[in-house]
Write an enzyme that holds these catalytic residues in place. Structure first.
Site, PDB file in Angstrom:
ATOM      1  N   LYS A 104      -0.430   5.181  -0.187  1.00 39.79           N
ATOM      2  CA  LYS A 104       0.867   4.780   0.375  1.00 39.79           C
ATOM      3  C   LYS A 104       1.701   6.015   0.680  1.00 39.79           C
ATOM      4  CE  LYS A 104       0.705   0.268  -1.728  1.00 39.79           C
ATOM      5  NZ  LYS A 104       0.884  -0.527  -2.947  1.00 39.79           N
TER       6      LYS A 104
ATOM      7  N   GLN B  89       4.486  -0.815  -8.174  1.00 36.60           N
ATOM      8  CA  GLN B  89       3.049  -1.087  -8.115  1.00 36.60           C
ATOM      9  C   GLN B  89       2.646  -2.036  -9.248  1.00 36.60           C
ATOM     10  OE1 GLN B  89       0.872   0.158  -5.640  1.00 36.60           O
ATOM     11  NE2 GLN B  89      -0.509  -1.333  -6.572  1.00 36.60           N
TER      12      GLN B  89
ATOM     13  N   ASP C 108       7.910  -5.440  -0.447  1.00 37.57           N
ATOM     14  CA  ASP C 108       6.725  -6.236  -0.784  1.00 37.57           C
ATOM     15  C   ASP C 108       6.955  -7.720  -0.514  1.00 37.57           C
ATOM     16  OD1 ASP C 108       4.354  -5.051  -1.533  1.00 37.57           O
ATOM     17  OD2 ASP C 108       4.955  -4.717  -3.620  1.00 37.57           O
TER      18      ASP C 108
END
Ligand code: NDP
Length: 305
Positions: free
Chosen positions: A59, A103, A126
């Protein structure tokens, strides 16, 4: 792509699509920078899970390649919930940070729902925050979960208009199945969500023009479950033993038996090289959308959904 086939389905090249999308995103980032806004994505990693470390590194690389600012925050595996929530609060307040991603999975002593809930909804790239889930369900502008968003982009590219199509989503997780079904409903598909209690899944799949498999069971969806000409999007990422590659080696397969399905479907995503590359590209897209909205700028039309 390592699947060799003589059959007729179009192989949907997610890698190429994602590369083209990232290129366009680079252009949007440059346009935002010209207006004084550098999109910033903060990624928080708790602990040292090797798979998560790889995801976070990837990422970071993709963020930099798109011209965005990346902020990486690592906390030890025994970090307290208060420490993590304090970090999220600081990122929420930081105007250089437009997107925040924590994460997952988190170490067992941390409550992922509580942490996601603490992220400012407008920075929740997200799309997991309950406000974004609700906004998607009620047809409002939302941050949409990256993997289903990537699937939708591939479907639109393949099929154009999706209205009226029969879609079957196998899997009802909060991160893939449910938001996928919401997106397809928004496109005016007739949507069925199947799960582990669904009776006669084969028959349910056979009526679908669009099959989305997001289960986590290698090659579960058989070729004779697919209606001839249907579009098959395989989200599954499963590692299976590959002794032909050497002792202890594994290879990736999807939730669909590709070799069978490719002979029946009209178009199909491979694993790897299908949905996977779209997820990070959509994370970048969401960061551009978030940075635009937070600065009163209309998000780029080609990223809107
Ligand atoms: P979850 O484990 O959270 O959900 C799996 C879903 O599949 C559940 O809803 C479950 O039903 C359903 N299911 C399990 N067994 C069956 C069965 N026999 N028949 C029908 N349905 C079944 O998984 P995720 O949604 O997180 O992920 C799904 C897959 O997608 C995984 O392989 C994952 O690695 C992959 N993935 C890929 C991404 C990418 O970037 N390409 C990103 C995210 C995930 P029930 O609810 O009844 O238990």
């Amino acid at each position: 792509m390592d699947q060799q086939t003589t059959a007729s389905a179009r192989i949907i090249d997610g890698k190429a699509f994602a590369a083209a999308l990232r290129e366009r995103i680079g252009g949007h980032v440059a346009a935002l920078k010209a207006q004084g806004v550098t999109p910033g994505l903060a990624v928080v990693l708790v602990g040292e899970d090797p798979a998560s470390e790889v995801y976070v590194r990837n990422k970071g690389v993709a963020t930099a390649a798109a011209g965005m600012q990346g902020f990486e925050h690592k906390l030890p595996a025994d970090a307290s919930e208060t420490e993590l929530l304090d970090l999220v609060a600081r990122l929420n307040a930081d105007p250089a940070v437009h997107g925040i991603l924590v994460q997952l999975p988190l170490p067992g002593h941390l409550d992922a729902d509580k942490v996601i809930d603490a992220i400012a909804p407008e920075k929740d790239v997200d799309g997991f925050h309950v406000q974004n889930v609700g906004r998607l369900a009620t047809g409002m502008d939302a941050m949409v979960s990256c993997t289903p968003l990537g699937c939708l982009m591939l479907l639109r590219d393949q099929l154009g208009e999706l209205s009226g199509k029969e879609a079957v989503v196998i899997g009802r997780s909060n991160i893939v199945g449910k938001p996928m079904a919401q997106l397809l409903l928004r496109e005016n598909c007739t949507v069925t969500i199947a799960h582990s209690r669904t009776k006669d899944l084969a028959a349910v799949c056979r009526r679908a023009d669009i099959v989305i498999a997001a289960v986590g069971r290698p090659k579960m969806v058989q070729g004779d479950w697919i209606k001839p000409g249907a579009t098959v999007i395989d989200v599954g990422i499963n590692r299976i033993p590959a002794p032909e590659r050497g002792e202890g080696k594994v290879r990736l397969v999807g939730d669909v038996d590709f070799d069978q399905a490719v002979q029946v479907a009209g178009a199909i995503t491979p694993v790897p090289g299908g949905v996977g590359p779209m997820t990070i590209a959509c994370l970048l897209a969401n960061t551009v959308i978030a940075a635009s909205r937070q600065n009163g700028i209309a998000p780029p039309a080609d990223l809107a959904y």
